[in-house]
Design a protein around this motif. Structure first.
Motif, PDB file in Angstrom:
ATOM      1  N   ALA A  49      -2.169   6.829  -5.126  1.00  0.00           N
ATOM      2  CA  ALA A  49      -2.024   6.463  -3.712  1.00  0.00           C
ATOM      3  C   ALA A  49      -3.281   5.720  -3.287  1.00  0.00           C
ATOM      4  CB  ALA A  49      -1.822   7.708  -2.862  1.00  0.00           C
ATOM      5  N   ASP A  50      -3.155   4.822  -2.291  1.00  0.00           N
ATOM      6  CA  ASP A  50      -4.321   4.032  -1.882  1.00  0.00           C
ATOM      7  C   ASP A  50      -5.182   4.744  -0.860  1.00  0.00           C
ATOM      8  OD1 ASP A  50      -3.727   1.513  -3.333  1.00  0.00           O
ATOM      9  OD2 ASP A  50      -1.875   1.668  -2.161  1.00  0.00           O
ATOM     10  N   ASN A  51      -4.554   5.444   0.028  1.00  0.00           N
ATOM     11  CA  ASN A  51      -5.321   6.176   1.035  1.00  0.00           C
ATOM     12  C   ASN A  51      -4.533   7.383   1.502  1.00  0.00           C
ATOM     13  OD1 ASN A  51      -3.573   4.191   2.311  1.00  0.00           O
ATOM     14  ND2 ASN A  51      -4.403   4.970   4.224  1.00  0.00           N
ATOM     15  N   ALA A  52      -5.242   8.273   2.200  1.00  0.00           N
ATOM     16  CA  ALA A  52      -4.592   9.527   2.587  1.00  0.00           C
ATOM     17  C   ALA A  52      -4.921   9.882   4.028  1.00  0.00           C
ATOM     18  CB  ALA A  52      -5.030  10.652   1.662  1.00  0.00           C
TER      19      ALA A  52
ATOM     20  N   ARG B  21      -6.507  14.918  -2.849  1.00  0.00           N
ATOM     21  CA  ARG B  21      -7.294  14.087  -3.790  1.00  0.00           C
ATOM     22  C   ARG B  21      -6.505  13.853  -5.075  1.00  0.00           C
ATOM     23  NH1 ARG B  21     -11.043  11.184  -1.305  1.00  0.00           N
ATOM     24  NH2 ARG B  21     -12.266  12.507   0.078  1.00  0.00           N
TER      25      ARG B  21
ATOM     26  N   GLU C 293      -7.431  19.850   0.698  1.00  0.00           N
ATOM     27  CA  GLU C 293      -7.931  18.529   0.284  1.00  0.00           C
ATOM     28  C   GLU C 293      -7.908  18.272  -1.219  1.00  0.00           C
ATOM     29  OE1 GLU C 293     -11.301  17.008   2.417  1.00  0.00           O
ATOM     30  OE2 GLU C 293     -10.181  17.052   4.321  1.00  0.00           O
TER      31      GLU C 293
ATOM     32  N   LEU D  29      -9.854   9.172   2.908  1.00  0.00           N
ATOM     33  CA  LEU D  29      -9.052  10.329   3.325  1.00  0.00           C
ATOM     34  C   LEU D  29      -9.408  10.591   4.783  1.00  0.00           C
ATOM     35  CD1 LEU D  29      -8.802  13.773   1.422  1.00  0.00           C
ATOM     36  CD2 LEU D  29      -8.410  13.460   3.846  1.00  0.00           C
TER      37      LEU D  29
ATOM     38  N   ALA E 223     -10.529   8.232  -7.013  1.00  0.00           N
ATOM     39  CA  ALA E 223     -10.003   9.021  -5.891  1.00  0.00           C
ATOM     40  C   ALA E 223     -11.114   9.505  -4.972  1.00  0.00           C
ATOM     41  CB  ALA E 223      -9.198  10.195  -6.423  1.00  0.00           C
TER      42      ALA E 223
ATOM     43  N   LYS F 272     -11.739   6.899  -2.363  1.00  0.00           N
ATOM     44  CA  LYS F 272     -10.627   6.383  -1.552  1.00  0.00           C
ATOM     45  C   LYS F 272     -10.632   7.055  -0.182  1.00  0.00           C
ATOM     46  CE  LYS F 272      -7.362   5.079  -5.190  1.00  0.00           C
ATOM     47  NZ  LYS F 272      -6.153   5.508  -5.933  1.00  0.00           N
TER      48      LYS F 272
ATOM     49  N   LEU G 176      -4.319  11.004  -4.545  1.00  0.00           N
ATOM     50  CA  LEU G 176      -5.090   9.757  -4.607  1.00  0.00           C
ATOM     51  C   LEU G 176      -5.401   9.398  -6.061  1.00  0.00           C
ATOM     52  CD1 LEU G 176      -7.525  10.345  -1.593  1.00  0.00           C
ATOM     53  CD2 LEU G 176      -5.667   8.659  -1.709  1.00  0.00           C
TER      54      LEU G 176
ATOM     55  N   THR H  47       0.414   5.196   1.209  1.00  0.00           N
ATOM     56  CA  THR H  47      -0.384   6.177   1.939  1.00  0.00           C
ATOM     57  C   THR H  47       0.250   7.545   1.727  1.00  0.00           C
ATOM     58  OG1 THR H  47      -0.858   4.516   3.627  1.00  0.00           O
ATOM     59  CG2 THR H  47      -1.222   6.819   4.252  1.00  0.00           C
TER      60      THR H  47
ATOM     61  N   SER I 257       0.822  -1.208   0.000  1.00  0.00           N
ATOM     62  CA  SER I 257       0.000   0.000   0.000  1.00  0.00           C
ATOM     63  C   SER I 257       0.853   1.254   0.000  1.00  0.00           C
ATOM     64  CB  SER I 257      -0.901   0.012   1.237  1.00  0.00           C
ATOM     65  OG  SER I 257      -0.093   0.167   2.386  1.00  0.00           O
TER      66      SER I 257
END
Ligand code: FAD
Ligand code: AMP
Lengths: 324, 250
Positions: B82-85, B75, B71, B201, B196, B199, B78, B61, B59
């Motif tokens: 990227a998988d998550n934030a 985004r 934000e 955040l 995105a 995903k 993402l 992050t 992953s």
């Protein structure tokens, strides 16, 4: 009060930036009634260390430990922090180069000492302690106040200059063995040294080419002038992206930021991202066939013309001056 | 293997910089905010590594310390892949403040590789990465120009004063990256942009236990350089003499 100066060496010789930092420290020391202590890590002989006195150091702490032959940030940070504590240093100076960038942030966090990197000039005031530094890629200058008693500054190469050395007797030299933890998680696989060339980050004169040079086959002209001037060579981003020149020569916002005394830009338009990397140069010379090219907005001297004609003539003329 | 990419948000490189409020603040009107160019490249490299067939990267992050108005930038990261934030909800005060916020949050998460940029195009501090590594008591490698996973080995290239080195590194470690880490930044594709939106955040509260070490008191825009003295094409000789006699540089 003590000002601790990290004096870097290459192949056992102190680099010019080391003397520049001591010169800076001396000026600060005169205003604050401080002493200047140099720290040297590596195998540097006594004669070389003695030179620090001529620029203002009264004491040298030297550490020569096998385990420090590889730059392990954590290890080096522990060692420098230990020396800073031992010498009760209130101001710690490092060069604003790869070494300074590797060590100062960790040192700042470890010692809880405010860090300002790339300081442009002598402090504006000492109490409160305020220094100037470039921000927004050179488009603005900030006055930064350091809130902690202990302060760390890094200085770009060539920004302050070296003071005229004077014979000041001998510094007191202490060979020191640090206690710091020497555990490491990195292993050297291979090293590629560039010792024969003048380093771009330290060069006093830089000759640089852009897309207006038309192709890598024309770089002989750049190299000839650079050789004559004892200069390093550089380029704009598209030139390194196209593979005409190595990436290590790319200057600008996304390449190296340099501050030579003289920057000669050949066939470079002067895009804002390029200028971000060279705007601290003391003198900028531009050769460009377009009278309206933005490089002329930042240049001190310029020639409007075809670089293929101008550059050989300029080289000839400089050669004549050098030989005279 | 889990990778964390720290991203900072900076004015677009062509933005004009002006100050307001007695030169104490940046004038934000008209400024386009982007992911710091280095961070865009480090994220691109992380994505490339994850996409390699048989990759051990599970992953990616991204983390950012900033207020809600950042934000859209997160985004975009993402959308790039990227998988998550994670956004740590605080107004950055100085590099130490940012690094401390990051350290407090990350300490309990186990990332194998943490990437930061060598420097961000706002305050050009070159600070956050090294400060973060120190606070996490983690190995750090700076001025990294390449990151490769070869079997069980992690190899990085870095610049050192006077040369370049290839190192083998054991995770966990933090690398501050620069040019070379990736060539062109990943451009988000339509699909990425759509994905995105859904995903994760996560917004985390900042700690108020940290205080900055420095304060940006005021700003000044440097005066324009003096007008350029231009010589005609055939007069390279005169230029050489000016550099010799006037500027005394050669
Ligand atoms: C996020 C981002 C980051 C960037 N970072 C950087 C960076 O770090 N460094 C960088 O350099 N660029 C960077 N760029 C690219 C930058 O915007 C410009 O595209 C680049 O600097 C242009 O390079 P150049 O001047 O060599 O080429 P061009 O813009 O193509 O200019 C060539 C110049 O040569 C002149 N010329 C042509 N033929 C001749 C001749 N025969 N004789 C004399 N003059 C001639 C032309 O008049 C022209 O001015 C970045 C861009 C972005 C978007
Ligand atoms: N507000 C932030 N949030 C997350 N990471 C950051 C932030 N600011 C800086 N960084 C990281 O630290 C690097 C160097 O920034 P700086 O120390 O400000 O020059 C950036 O490239 C980012 O990777």
């Amino acid at each position: 009060m003590t000002i601790l100066v990290y004096t870097e060496n290459r192949e056992g010789r102190l680099i010019k930036a080391a003397f520049e930092l001591i010169s800076y420290a001396k000026e600060v020391a005169q205003k604050t009634n401080a002493r200047v202590v140099a720290l040297s890590i590596g195998d540097v002989n006594r004669d070389e260390l003695m030179k620090t006195a001529n620029y203002g150091a009264t004491r040298v702490v030297t550490i020569n430990d096998e385990k420090l032959s590889l730059m392990d940030n954590k290890r080096y940070i522990s060692v420098v922090a230990e020396v800073a504590e031992k010498e009760q240093a209130e101001i710690i100076l490092l060069p604003d180069n790869t070494t300074g960038k590797a060590l100062t942030p960790g040192l700042s966090a470890k010692l809880k000492a405010g860090l300002v990197s790339g300081v442009a000039s002598l402090p504006q005031s000492y109490d409160p302690f305020i220094v100037k530094k470039k921000v927004y890629s050179g488009k603005s200058i900030a006055n930064v106040k350091i809130l902690t008693d202990r302060k760390i500054l890094t200085l770009p190469s060539n920004s302050f200059g070296v003071i005229e050395p004077e014979s000041n007797g001998e510094p007191q030299i202490e060979e020191f063995t640090p206690d710091a933890d020497m555990e490491s998680k990195i292993n050297l696989v291979s090293m590629n040294k560039v010792t024969d060339k003048i380093l771009l980050s330290e060069a006093e004169i830089v000759v640089s080419g852009g897309r207006g040079m038309k192709g890598p086959e024309n770089w002989g002209m750049i190299e000839e002038l650079a050789g004559l001037l004892n200069a390093a060579t550089a380029c704009s981003r598209p030139v390194s992206d196209e593979g005409w020149r190595p990436h290590s020569e790319h200057v600008g916002q996304t390449g190296k930021v340099i501050a030579p005394n003289l920057y000669i830009a050949c066939g470079i338009s002067g895009a804002i991202q390029h200028v971000a990397g060279i705007s601290s140069s003391k003198c900028i010379v531009a050769i460009n066939k377009d009278d309206e090219a933005p490089i002329f907005d930042v240049a001190d001297y310029g020639i409007v013309g075809d670089v293929q004609k101008v550059l050989p003539q300029l080289t000839q003329a400089i050669k004549a001056i050098k030989e005279a | 293997m889990k990778i964390l990419v720290c991203i900072s948000e900076v004015p677009d490189t062509t933005s004009k910089i002006k100050h307001i409020n007695d030169n104490k603040e940046l004038d934000k009107t008209g400024i386009q905010w982007i992911i710091n160019p280095w961070d865009e490249l480090s994220l691109t490299r992380a994505i490339e590594l994850k996409e390699t067939p048989g990759s051990k990267v599970e992953s990616i992050t991204v983390v950012h310390v900033g207020l809600q108005d950042s934000e859209p930038t997160i985004r975009k990261a993402l959308a790039m892949g990227a998988d998550n934030a994670i956004r740590i909800d605080a107004q950055p005060q100085d590099a130490y403040y940012v690094a401390s916020q990051l350290a407090k949050t990350i300490a309990s998460m186990d990332f194998d590789i943490i990437l930061t940029g060598l420097d961000s195009a706002d305050f050009n501090g070159s600070s956050v990465g090294g400060m973060l590594a120190q606070q996490l008591d983690m190995a750090s490698i700076s001025a990294v120009t390449a990151l490769n996973l070869e079997g069980e080995k992690i190899l990085v290239n870095r610049d050192v004063s006077g040369g370049t080195q290839t190192l083998e590194v054991q995770p966990p470690f933090l690398a501050t990256v620069q040019k070379g880490i990736a060539i062109d930044p990943r451009i988000p594709a339509m699909r990425g942009i759509m994905m995105a939106r859904s995903k994760p955040l996560e917004v985390l509260e900042a700690t108020n236990e940290v205080t900055p070490l420095t304060e940006y008191v005021s700003y000044e825009v440097p005066p324009p350089r003096e007008a350029c003295r231009k010589f005609p094409e055939e007069n390279a000789k005169e230029l050489a003499h000016a550099l010799h006699n006037e500027a005394k540089l050669i």
